[in-house]
Scaffold this active site. Sequence first.
Site, mmCIF file in Angstrom:
data_model
loop_
_atom_site.group_PDB
_atom_site.id
_atom_site.type_symbol
_atom_site.label_atom_id
_atom_site.label_comp_id
_atom_site.label_asym_id
_atom_site.label_seq_id
_atom_site.Cartn_x
_atom_site.Cartn_y
_atom_site.Cartn_z
ATOM 1 N N ASP A 1 0.870 -1.181 0.000
ATOM 2 C CA ASP A 1 0.000 0.000 0.000
ATOM 3 C C ASP A 1 0.908 1.232 0.000
ATOM 4 O OD1 ASP A 1 -2.314 1.749 0.405
ATOM 5 O OD2 ASP A 1 -3.336 -0.093 1.000
ATOM 6 N N HIS B 1 -3.077 3.476 -4.568
ATOM 7 C CA HIS B 1 -2.424 2.919 -3.366
ATOM 8 C C HIS B 1 -1.031 2.385 -3.702
ATOM 9 C CE1 HIS B 1 -5.572 3.392 -0.364
ATOM 10 N NE2 HIS B 1 -6.466 3.045 -1.292
ATOM 11 N N ASP C 1 -8.996 -0.176 -5.851
ATOM 12 C CA ASP C 1 -9.812 0.775 -5.082
ATOM 13 C C ASP C 1 -9.163 2.153 -5.011
ATOM 14 O OD1 ASP C 1 -7.772 -0.465 -3.527
ATOM 15 O OD2 ASP C 1 -8.628 0.405 -1.724
ATOM 16 N N GLU C 2 -10.010 3.140 -4.811
ATOM 17 C CA GLU C 2 -9.617 4.494 -4.430
ATOM 18 C C GLU C 2 -8.474 5.043 -5.290
ATOM 19 O OE1 GLU C 2 -10.818 4.646 0.226
ATOM 20 O OE2 GLU C 2 -8.942 3.634 -0.187
ATOM 21 N N TRP D 1 -16.941 -3.769 -1.164
ATOM 22 C CA TRP D 1 -16.621 -3.179 0.149
ATOM 23 C C TRP D 1 -17.420 -1.910 0.429
ATOM 24 C CZ3 TRP D 1 -13.868 1.501 1.267
ATOM 25 C CH2 TRP D 1 -13.387 2.193 0.148
ATOM 26 N N TRP E 1 -7.944 -3.510 8.466
ATOM 27 C CA TRP E 1 -6.987 -2.472 8.048
ATOM 28 C C TRP E 1 -6.272 -1.982 9.301
ATOM 29 C CZ3 TRP E 1 -6.569 -2.473 2.989
ATOM 30 C CH2 TRP E 1 -7.664 -2.881 2.214
ATOM 31 N N THR E 2 -4.983 -1.658 9.147
ATOM 32 C CA THR E 2 -4.210 -1.464 10.381
ATOM 33 C C THR E 2 -3.604 -0.067 10.542
ATOM 34 O OG1 THR E 2 -2.258 -2.423 9.303
ATOM 35 C CG2 THR E 2 -3.686 -3.934 10.537
ATOM 36 N N GLU E 3 -4.253 0.941 9.952
ATOM 37 C CA GLU E 3 -3.723 2.290 10.177
ATOM 38 C C GLU E 3 -3.567 2.560 11.673
ATOM 39 O OE1 GLU E 3 -6.180 1.565 8.025
ATOM 40 O OE2 GLU E 3 -6.221 2.964 6.323
HETATM 41 C C1 ACM Z 1 -10.817 -0.337 0.893
HETATM 42 O O1 ACM Z 1 -11.234 -0.361 2.070
HETATM 43 N N1 ACM Z 1 -10.222 0.753 0.405
HETATM 44 C C2 ACM Z 1 -10.988 -1.472 0.015
#
Ligand code: ACM
Length: 544
Positions: free
Chosen positions: A196, A275, A338-339, A405, A481-483
């Site tokens: 990422d 990403h 994504d994004e 998602w 997700w581990t932010e």
């Molecule tokens: C995502 O949570 N951006 C897939």
Amino acid sequence: MKKIALIIFSFISLISFGQEYAPKKNLPIIPLPREIKVADGLFVLTSQTKIVVMADGFQPEIDYLNHYFKTNYDFELATTKILPTDGNYIIFTRPDFEAGWKENYDLTINENHIYFLAEGNAGLFYAMQTLIQILPLEKTAEVKVPCVQIKDSPRYEWRGMHLDCSRHFFTKDEVKKYIDYLAMYKFNVFHWHLVDDQGWRIEIRKYPLLTTVGGKRKETLIGKTINKDGTVSVGDKFDGKEYGGFYTQEDVKEIVAYAQSKYITILPEIEMPGHSIAALAAYPQFSCAGGPFETLTRWGVSDDSYCGGNDETFVFLENILDEVMALFPSKYIHIGGDECEKGRWKTCVKCQKRIADEKLKDVEQLQSYFITRIEKHVNSKGKQIIGWDEILEGGLAPNAALMSWRGIKGGIAAAKQKHYVVMSPGKPCYFDHYQSKDKAKEPLAIGGFNPLDSVYLYNPTPKILTEEEAKFIMGAQANLWTEYIVDFKQVEYMAMPRMAALSEALWTPLDKKNLKDFVVRLKLHAPILDKMGVNYAKHFKSMK
Ligand code: ACM
Ligand code: ZN
């Protein structure tokens, strides 16, 4: 062998006959089996109990069980191919007809025998997980096991859990522990988020800078706070500490083999076109503007991405994917999708030329071109792509599967187009969200609210789909997700016991699910987690 199996089968039916089995469900088994009946008696396992092997190919599971006995009770059982004339025993056999059971199993325990019936090793492995959950936790010479009749099989073929190892890195042993938790709850897919913006975590031999440069960030944004009203404010301070880590290809092979031994497929994710800042910090020539870039130190979405107009970008990504595909036996490769902010593509000469040359309408269609071109390469190696639901925009690549998602709309649209789908809507499948409304008492999280009950009650198949369309819903998964998840103890806290609740949403027939019953069983099951030393969230203890 067939004849013997038949005799054994009849024999077991006879000996089970004396026992009164009733449909009580007060054993600590999660996920709840399809059919379960419990009787009053006990099977007493000792070091003298024999293992009778009536089928070939089950040695890995027999070894697994003996290893469990050795670790927990300090004895191992002798195996034989001949039915003993006295004493109690554990029988391993398969149906003597082709039942098409991939993950199914039957487990019958009466006062004299434990009887495993499975066609495939995965089914037998799941039978072991069930048995282990009803064994005594303390070390004892007489291991008393409740008499039970179980017929079991999963509701969905895709039962997944994801872990983001980019935003925070987890060691090889921690990843294996996570895989152990998946195995305990009969999950069969581990979605490994390996790259990422904030870190590239897999060694790619052709491009060493991906890990030496992209595997590190110079510091990390901290200082996010929870306000009195429960809202969360993003921080503006950095910790000033370099952060990094990656898995060598040898590490990856070891983890893949470990997961395979537990019938878990690892789905690797290599993000594109967005990403991608950690990769572009190492190889800026594959962006539109050319950089320079630094591996991101804050969370969120970046304006930059891979350039969709540069053929060299595709060569770069295809070479990376070739190394990834050689490491992971998974049929699917996750390519992200994504994004992706597409602002740069609007002004990039190469991207605009690609749009003109390929007669694309806009940058959405350039994303579709990007994914379809990658898909062709992946398909040429005999594999399939799966991507986040943004890959619908501008048109889905011909053979792509979709991970929904942003709610379930994307999943519904893809299933209607006859594409395979894994459901993973933010609500309730994002386990980085809070599990209690009392946010101030919780470790800092990204936001949101996904309590245990909403996870338990989740039904991955949208009612709006016809029976035919619903066949394209392969299953579901939760994402971690581990932010804001800085260490493995916090991974455990966020994942457990929501993972247990999700396992039941994915395994147990819909009409057998019952939240109250689950909470009762989870309370009985909690000592297993205590014994394993899992840092699980305890909110369920006050649930009725
Ligand atoms: C995502 O949570 N951006 C897939
Ligand atoms: Zn470009």
